[in-house]
Design a protein around this motif. Structure first.
Motif, PDB file in Angstrom:
ATOM      1  N   GLY A  98       0.818  -1.204   0.000  1.00  0.00           N
ATOM      2  CA  GLY A  98       0.000   0.000   0.000  1.00  0.00           C
ATOM      3  C   GLY A  98       0.850   1.252   0.000  1.00  0.00           C
ATOM      4  N   PRO A  99       0.242   2.379  -0.217  1.00  0.00           N
ATOM      5  CA  PRO A  99       0.983   3.640  -0.221  1.00  0.00           C
ATOM      6  C   PRO A  99       1.248   4.155   1.193  1.00  0.00           C
ATOM      7  CG  PRO A  99      -1.315   4.039  -0.735  1.00  0.00           C
ATOM      8  CD  PRO A  99      -1.193   2.565  -0.513  1.00  0.00           C
TER       9      PRO A  99
ATOM     10  N   ASP B  88       1.845   7.780   3.677  1.00  0.00           N
ATOM     11  CA  ASP B  88       1.649   9.223   3.767  1.00  0.00           C
ATOM     12  C   ASP B  88       2.878   9.813   4.449  1.00  0.00           C
ATOM     13  OD1 ASP B  88       0.602  11.705   3.736  1.00  0.00           O
ATOM     14  OD2 ASP B  88      -0.819  11.400   5.374  1.00  0.00           O
TER      15      ASP B  88
ATOM     16  N   SER C  58       0.629   4.589   7.075  1.00  0.00           N
ATOM     17  CA  SER C  58       0.954   3.805   5.891  1.00  0.00           C
ATOM     18  C   SER C  58      -0.007   2.639   5.747  1.00  0.00           C
ATOM     19  CB  SER C  58       2.384   3.286   6.007  1.00  0.00           C
ATOM     20  OG  SER C  58       2.689   2.543   4.850  1.00  0.00           O
ATOM     21  N   TYR C  59      -0.309   2.331   4.514  1.00  0.00           N
ATOM     22  CA  TYR C  59      -1.094   1.129   4.219  1.00  0.00           C
ATOM     23  C   TYR C  59      -0.157  -0.041   3.947  1.00  0.00           C
ATOM     24  CZ  TYR C  59      -4.995   4.353   3.448  1.00  0.00           C
ATOM     25  OH  TYR C  59      -5.961   5.304   3.597  1.00  0.00           O
ATOM     26  N   ASP C  60       1.127   0.236   4.039  1.00  0.00           N
ATOM     27  CA  ASP C  60       2.117  -0.796   3.734  1.00  0.00           C
ATOM     28  C   ASP C  60       2.300  -1.718   4.948  1.00  0.00           C
ATOM     29  OD1 ASP C  60       4.021  -2.099   2.239  1.00  0.00           O
ATOM     30  OD2 ASP C  60       4.860  -0.231   1.459  1.00  0.00           O
TER      31      ASP C  60
ATOM     32  N   PRO D 288       3.369  -3.084   8.197  1.00  0.00           N
ATOM     33  CA  PRO D 288       3.876  -2.287   9.329  1.00  0.00           C
ATOM     34  C   PRO D 288       5.343  -2.530   9.642  1.00  0.00           C
ATOM     35  CG  PRO D 288       1.730  -3.207   9.854  1.00  0.00           C
ATOM     36  CD  PRO D 288       2.132  -3.789   8.540  1.00  0.00           C
TER      37      PRO D 288
END
Ligand code: SF4
Lengths: 137, 432
Positions: B102-103, B105, B124-126, B128
């Motif tokens: 994921g992207p 911020d 972040s959607y990446d 963790p």
């Protein structure tokens, strides 16, 4: 008689203010709910990612939001205090089914989708997934 | 006998000018506050930057202020209100830049010369653990410092620029890096170097300006030979201006322009038209748009002839007084909707979109039908007791004869006060 008439006009004005005010409050509640739903999805997504790091795959089968949350909570990947935005902030673990969150994955558990739907209408509100919709913005 | 009140009374011409300027200032103030808020929301997106986040890089930061510039950044102010830098977040510009899953911020802080002071991953959607790896890699996080935004925006190869990905979190760190460069390009000179937009002018613009000029002609030339064409012009406004052009002046249009940018290049005719619609009554006291051009006004003028005046019920003065509050109350709804970013289509509180027939929503159609039906019984019912746009146009109109501070002026002040208060609230108060 004149005073009665005056009271009627004031009543009309107050009625208009109250109606518009109630409408605004209703709309702002929707906005608040919207924010809570988004932040719930993000929290669940982080739990799903932690699961992925541990297992090298996403949770293996599609399931309801409650089942997903329970699974992640049992594994310690989500906190117990997760609130259900559709049930006035009651904990998800105590919420009645069906809820507004669903989890989907493919047969190899290589992808995930967390879908928020309006519990009453079934309309999809948000979809966060590992392919087409990687963010809520 | 010496009249003290008369001694302090302003000459009526000065008073009139003062009131005209007062009304203009009220309108300008409301526009300013709505615009400031919209800039703030744009710069902050869904997750507003807080002063605390900025203080990690600039401890003297006390306030963040939307600049409204092309960069969509927030100006950082110290307690003397001196500008000491800029803050910006990479989302939503970087939402397509995905790491593992994921992207992210990224918060970017610069000094006032746009030289980077530091970055931080806000959310972040990446994955963790990968995000944590990137966050604790000081070398990667500090690599950006001292570079200007222009230099960052120009990066096309990370390793050439001396930025190396984080071992074990390669894709996440690269996504973070590209998010930073992507954000640095927003509103920068790289964008300005490309060919600028072209002015557009088509038959619609010509038609709108023609309606405006004809409306002015009917307003200012009272000769009988010309005025006999007025019924035809009135029908033309309904059929051509309303049903064909469908560019009626409406709150949804006005607030859209105030919140975002005025589309100078693509809608010049409409912009000139709307500007004139406000300016002409302000200068001349002639409500050219409401009196001659607005299709909904003209339709009501025809409909009020359907039932003879004798058979129409009369509204009491008190009822008229109470109903006259509805338009400014609707303007408050417009303000709240704009500030709160509520899920309310402003087109649905006015009848004007109903002229777009196929594209019209149910709300606007209902308002149009109810307003028109009411106008068969109460002459110009919608104009008088329902139209927020008409109220605003009338508010700025120069009064003929003597002028004094009226209820409308007080209500205008209340609208300005509301806009001011809402603009001072933190974004979190709006659940944004
Ligand atoms: S008051 Fe509203 S509906 Fe009436 S003419 Fe003016 S803009 Fe049109």
């Amino acid at each position: 008689m004149k005073r009665k008439k005056k009271a009627k006009n004031w009543l009309l004005l107050i009625g208009m203010i109250a109606t518009l005010g109630a409408w605004m409050i209703h709309l702002s509640q929707d906005r608040l709910l919207d924010q809570r739903v988004r932040s719930l999805i993000l929290t669940i997504q982080q739990g799903v990612q932690r699961y992925h790091v541990a297992e090298e795959a996403y949770p293996p089968k599609s399931m309801s939001g409650i089942d997903l949350i329970k699974l992640l909570q049992e594994r310690g990947e989500l906190s117990d205090a997760l609130a259900n935005p559709w049930a006035s902030g009651a904990r998800f673990s105590e919420s009645p089914t069906p809820n507004g969150i669903a989890y989907e994955t493919d047969i190899f558990a290589e992808s995930f989708a967390i879908i928020a739907t309006d519990p009453e209408t079934g309309d999809v509100l948000y979809r966060l997934d590992s392919s087409e919709n990687p963010s809520l913005e | 006998m010496f009249d003290r009140r008369a001694a302090f009374r302003l000459p009526s011409r000065i008073k009139k000018t003062f009131l005209q300027l007062y009304r203009l200032a009220i309108l300008a103030g409301i526009v300013l506050f709505v615009r400031q808020h919209a800039d703030r929301v744009r710069a902050d997106g869904d997750w507003p930057i807080s002063v605390n986040e900025v203080q990690a890089f600039l401890p003297e930061a006390t306030t963040l202020r939307a600049t409204g510039d092309q960069r969509n950044s927030l100006e950082i102010l110290d307690n003397q209100r001196n500008a000491i830098g800029f803050a910006m977040r990479s989302m939503p510009y970087s939402k397509e830049i995905v790491g593992y899953s994921g992207p992210s911020d990224v918060l970017m802080i610069t000094d006032k010369d746009e030289r980077m002071l530091g970055i931080a991953i806000r959310s972040s959607y990446d994955t963790p653990s990968h995000v944590e790896d990137v966050e604790i890699d000081r070398r990667f996080m500090k690599r950006w410092n001292e570079r200007t935004l222009t230099e960052v925006a120009a990066i096309t190869d990370l390793s050439d620029a001396g930025i190396y990905s984080v071992a074990g979190a390669t894709r996440t760190s690269e996504a973070v890096a590209w998010s930073i460069t992507e954000r640095a390009q927003v509103g920068g000179s790289a964008g300005a170097a490309t060919a600028g937009p072209k002015w557009q002018w088509d038959w619609r613009d010509t038609a709108m300006i023609s309606f405006l000029l004809l409306g002015c002609l009917f307003a200012f030339q009272k000769g009988k030979r010309l005025q006999k064409w007025r019924p035809l012009f009135s029908i033309a406004t309904i059929l051509i201006f309303g049903l064909l052009l469908t560019d009626l002046v409406a709150q949804s249009l006005l607030i859209g322009w105030v919140e975002s940018r005025v589309p100078w290049y693509s809608a010049l005719g409409t912009i000139l038209f709307v500007f004139a619609v406000f300016a002409i009554p302000w200068f001349t006291s002639q409500p050219v748009y409401c009196q001659f051009i607005c299709p909904h006004g003209n339709l009501q003028r025809w409909l009020m002839k359907v039932i003879p005046a004798k058979r129409k019920p009369r509204l009491g003065e008190g009822t008229k007084w109470a109903l006259s509050f509805l338009p400014p109350l609707l303007l408050m709804v417009v303000l709240l909707t704009s500030f709160w970013q509520l899920e309310l289509d402003l087109a649905s509180i006015e009848p004007f979109d109903a002229y777009a027939l196929r594209a019209a929503g149910i709300g606007t159609i209902l308002v149009a039908i109810v307003g028109l039906a009411a106008s068969t019984i109460i002459p110009m019912a919608y104009c008088k007791y329902g139209c927020p746009t008409g109220w605003l146009l009338d508010f700025v109109r120069k009064r003929s004869g003597k002028d004094r501070f009226s209820l409308a002026d007080g209500l205008g002040l209340a609208l300005l006060g509301l806009a001011f208060l809402l603009s001072r609230l933190p974004l979190s108060a709006f659940a944004i």
